[in-house]
Design a protein around this motif. Sequence first.
Motif, PDB file in Angstrom:
ATOM      1  N   ASN A 116       8.751  14.430 -17.204  1.00  0.00           N
ATOM      2  CA  ASN A 116       8.093  13.967 -18.385  1.00  0.00           C
ATOM      3  C   ASN A 116       7.125  12.878 -17.939  1.00  0.00           C
ATOM      4  OD1 ASN A 116       9.503  15.890 -19.888  1.00  0.00           O
ATOM      5  ND2 ASN A 116      11.184  14.393 -20.357  1.00  0.00           N
ATOM      6  N   ASP A 117       6.769  12.699 -16.821  1.00  0.00           N
ATOM      7  CA  ASP A 117       5.872  11.839 -16.282  1.00  0.00           C
ATOM      8  C   ASP A 117       6.394  10.083 -16.679  1.00  0.00           C
ATOM      9  OD1 ASP A 117       4.047  12.799 -15.002  1.00  0.00           O
ATOM     10  OD2 ASP A 117       2.196  12.787 -16.524  1.00  0.00           O
ATOM     11  N   ARG A 118       7.486  10.209 -16.732  1.00  0.00           N
ATOM     12  CA  ARG A 118       8.170   8.523 -16.913  1.00  0.00           C
ATOM     13  C   ARG A 118       8.574   8.225 -15.700  1.00  0.00           C
ATOM     14  NH1 ARG A 118      11.092  10.866 -22.118  1.00  0.00           N
ATOM     15  NH2 ARG A 118      12.666  11.400 -20.349  1.00  0.00           N
ATOM     16  N   PRO A 119       8.241   6.952 -15.507  1.00  0.00           N
ATOM     17  CA  PRO A 119       8.572   6.406 -14.209  1.00  0.00           C
ATOM     18  C   PRO A 119      10.025   6.252 -13.908  1.00  0.00           C
ATOM     19  CG  PRO A 119       7.485   4.778 -15.665  1.00  0.00           C
ATOM     20  CD  PRO A 119       7.205   6.003 -16.538  1.00  0.00           C
ATOM     21  N   ILE A 120      10.570   6.619 -12.744  1.00  0.00           N
ATOM     22  CA  ILE A 120      11.877   6.437 -12.368  1.00  0.00           C
ATOM     23  C   ILE A 120      12.027   5.030 -11.757  1.00  0.00           C
ATOM     24  CG2 ILE A 120      13.711   7.091 -10.939  1.00  0.00           C
ATOM     25  CD1 ILE A 120      12.276   9.830 -11.191  1.00  0.00           C
ATOM     26  N   GLY A 121      11.258   4.831 -10.921  1.00  0.00           N
ATOM     27  CA  GLY A 121      11.435   3.405  -9.985  1.00  0.00           C
ATOM     28  C   GLY A 121      10.514   3.658  -8.685  1.00  0.00           C
ATOM     29  N   PHE A 122      10.462   2.566  -8.013  1.00  0.00           N
ATOM     30  CA  PHE A 122       9.646   2.504  -6.782  1.00  0.00           C
ATOM     31  C   PHE A 122      10.432   2.673  -5.635  1.00  0.00           C
ATOM     32  CE2 PHE A 122       7.367  -0.134  -9.899  1.00  0.00           C
ATOM     33  CZ  PHE A 122       6.064   0.134  -9.673  1.00  0.00           C
ATOM     34  N   ALA A 123       9.915   3.242  -4.481  1.00  0.00           N
ATOM     35  CA  ALA A 123      10.485   3.396  -3.249  1.00  0.00           C
ATOM     36  C   ALA A 123       9.727   2.489  -2.249  1.00  0.00           C
ATOM     37  CB  ALA A 123      10.396   4.851  -2.598  1.00  0.00           C
ATOM     38  N   VAL A 124      10.439   1.390  -1.678  1.00  0.00           N
ATOM     39  CA  VAL A 124       9.846   0.299  -1.196  1.00  0.00           C
ATOM     40  C   VAL A 124      10.420   0.427   0.430  1.00  0.00           C
ATOM     41  CG1 VAL A 124       9.679  -2.238  -1.059  1.00  0.00           C
ATOM     42  CG2 VAL A 124       9.942  -1.000  -3.330  1.00  0.00           C
ATOM     43  N   GLN A 182      -2.930   1.461   7.375  1.00  0.00           N
ATOM     44  CA  GLN A 182      -2.114   0.090   7.910  1.00  0.00           C
ATOM     45  C   GLN A 182      -1.836  -0.433   7.010  1.00  0.00           C
ATOM     46  OE1 GLN A 182      -2.403  -0.972  11.342  1.00  0.00           O
ATOM     47  NE2 GLN A 182      -3.193   1.048  11.736  1.00  0.00           N
ATOM     48  N   ALA A 183      -2.265  -0.115   5.489  1.00  0.00           N
ATOM     49  CA  ALA A 183      -2.007  -0.554   4.371  1.00  0.00           C
ATOM     50  C   ALA A 183      -0.397  -0.832   3.841  1.00  0.00           C
ATOM     51  CB  ALA A 183      -2.813  -0.337   2.946  1.00  0.00           C
ATOM     52  N   ASP A 184      -0.055  -1.797   3.259  1.00  0.00           N
ATOM     53  CA  ASP A 184       1.357  -2.222   2.743  1.00  0.00           C
ATOM     54  C   ASP A 184       1.394  -1.286   1.400  1.00  0.00           C
ATOM     55  OD1 ASP A 184       3.965  -2.763   2.062  1.00  0.00           O
ATOM     56  OD2 ASP A 184       3.500  -4.902   1.858  1.00  0.00           O
ATOM     57  N   ARG A 185       2.382  -0.649   1.354  1.00  0.00           N
ATOM     58  CA  ARG A 185       2.413   0.461   0.189  1.00  0.00           C
ATOM     59  C   ARG A 185       3.813   0.726  -0.485  1.00  0.00           C
ATOM     60  NH1 ARG A 185       0.045   5.482   3.333  1.00  0.00           N
ATOM     61  NH2 ARG A 185      -0.388   3.717   4.611  1.00  0.00           N
ATOM     62  N   VAL A 186       3.851   0.983  -1.600  1.00  0.00           N
ATOM     63  CA  VAL A 186       5.211   1.466  -2.052  1.00  0.00           C
ATOM     64  C   VAL A 186       4.818   2.728  -2.921  1.00  0.00           C
ATOM     65  CG1 VAL A 186       5.903  -0.887  -2.685  1.00  0.00           C
ATOM     66  CG2 VAL A 186       4.592   0.210  -4.582  1.00  0.00           C
ATOM     67  N   PHE A 187       5.972   3.284  -3.397  1.00  0.00           N
ATOM     68  CA  PHE A 187       5.770   4.881  -3.756  1.00  0.00           C
ATOM     69  C   PHE A 187       6.367   4.761  -5.359  1.00  0.00           C
ATOM     70  CE2 PHE A 187       6.171   5.314   0.603  1.00  0.00           C
ATOM     71  CZ  PHE A 187       4.936   5.660   1.046  1.00  0.00           C
ATOM     72  N   LEU A 188       5.740   5.148  -6.435  1.00  0.00           N
ATOM     73  CA  LEU A 188       6.396   5.188  -7.759  1.00  0.00           C
ATOM     74  C   LEU A 188       6.943   6.706  -8.136  1.00  0.00           C
ATOM     75  CD1 LEU A 188       6.917   4.003 -10.354  1.00  0.00           C
ATOM     76  CD2 LEU A 188       4.489   4.042 -10.914  1.00  0.00           C
ATOM     77  N   GLY A 189       7.956   6.788  -8.369  1.00  0.00           N
ATOM     78  CA  GLY A 189       8.544   7.933  -8.769  1.00  0.00           C
ATOM     79  C   GLY A 189       8.621   8.525  -9.996  1.00  0.00           C
TER      80      GLY A 189
END
Lengths: 269, 219
Positions: A112-120, A101-108
Amino acid sequence: MSEERKLPTVEPRLQGEPEAAQEPSVPAWRLWSTLAIAGALAGFAIVFVYQWANPKIVAHQAMVIHSAAQEVLKQPDHMQTLYVEGDHLSPQAPAGVDTLQADRVFLGYDGNDRPIGFAVLGEEPGFQDIIQLIFGYDPRTKQVLGMSVLDSKETPGLGDRITSDSAFIKGFAGALGPIKGVKEGSGTGDKHEVDMITGATISSTAVIRIINDRIEAVGPMLEAYMSQQAASGGPEPAQAGRQSGALTSSRAGLRLLRSGSKGSKGGDR
Amino acid sequence: MKETTPREDLVRGIWKENPVLIQLLGLCPSLAVTNTVENAIAMAAATFFVLVGSSTLVSSLKSLIPNEVRISAYILIIATFVTMADFFLNAVAPDIHKALGAFIPLIVVNCIILGRQEAFAAKHGVGRSILDAVGTGIGFTIAMLLMGTMREVLGSGSFLGHPLFGPHYQGWLVFVLPPGGFFAIGFYLLFFSWWRKRGEQPGIRQWPHGVAAQKRRIA
């Protein structure tokens, strides 16, 4: 083969004729018990089929979101699920709240374990019904990375082009938030502008509005989380669970399609 | 009621008493979900399953169900099969399930199904009821296929998703939209009405049963 069964018929009664006293041919308890037993058996049958079907349904929903998140984040190496908790993001779901039920986002992340961005995820009314979509967003550059419509019931041949018009969909990749929709071909070259679809103005506007509303709602949280990560030198080991396959777990996707911003109901045309 | 043979029970619903094209029943799904052949087949398959399952159960249990609550019991049986079909489609073919939307749960109120329970399954044995349900289900499937074919071919220029007229074909959009359903059903009703009238003329054998020609010979 059984023979034809006679069903009761109602005799027409003349005006003024006294109503004949009619005794029920079957006792009431038998009527009740027949329906109760039939209802119970129907319930058992439905539960049986539900138990078989539900894992498959949830797995499919999770797969749809997983592949859409992969698409809008340009195939990240792995993804992490983060839950919106008040005004910040947390790797754990809020206490007492069903993770579905929780509101969530996904961090890609890249290799090299560097963040690309979020999927919202986001959802708001379109022309006919709720439009559900997912978009990639990099809060460091305020750039939208891509957009994919997960579900819409827009008019076939017109509004439903938001799901298939490649020029419209590609227009979001690289656009800066907040996005401004412009008439097809009349853009000034501004990075905030995205060409809308001619003949599907309301549906195009709805897509843009959903993205802008979500950026406004969660953008600062995403930015803060990203800065916090950069300062700490990367994701915490406990948080950085590689979840490239995690979204395919049987419970992951049930609520995802509905976890987004809730706009006002009703059509806008 | 006139006694019928098992063969008549089977073929009656396919042509002579086709639920959609002759009896004009079940028009709601016939108009709503036939914008593609795939959707039409899925809806027809779900209805077929519910119809055969309900007829089997109703004819098996008819002696146990009191007349006073028979309609409630039939609806309960039909709703159970519809819910099972709904879950099954969602699990096995989620994209088609999404395309059919609310029309899968609405099979419960499809008058073809309740009509066959009340008119046939409640009065006949299991075997005959299954034959009747299969015939009616095939008749419904034929009607859905005819509708879906016309609307997809003219509206999208494809059949079962395969393009028929090349990349430059401009689809006839109205056939994909709800009004196209009315145009298509109107055309088919006109055509089959003309066909039946034609079969009644002297010297023309009516397909497929030749009933009209046979009657004339006897006369």
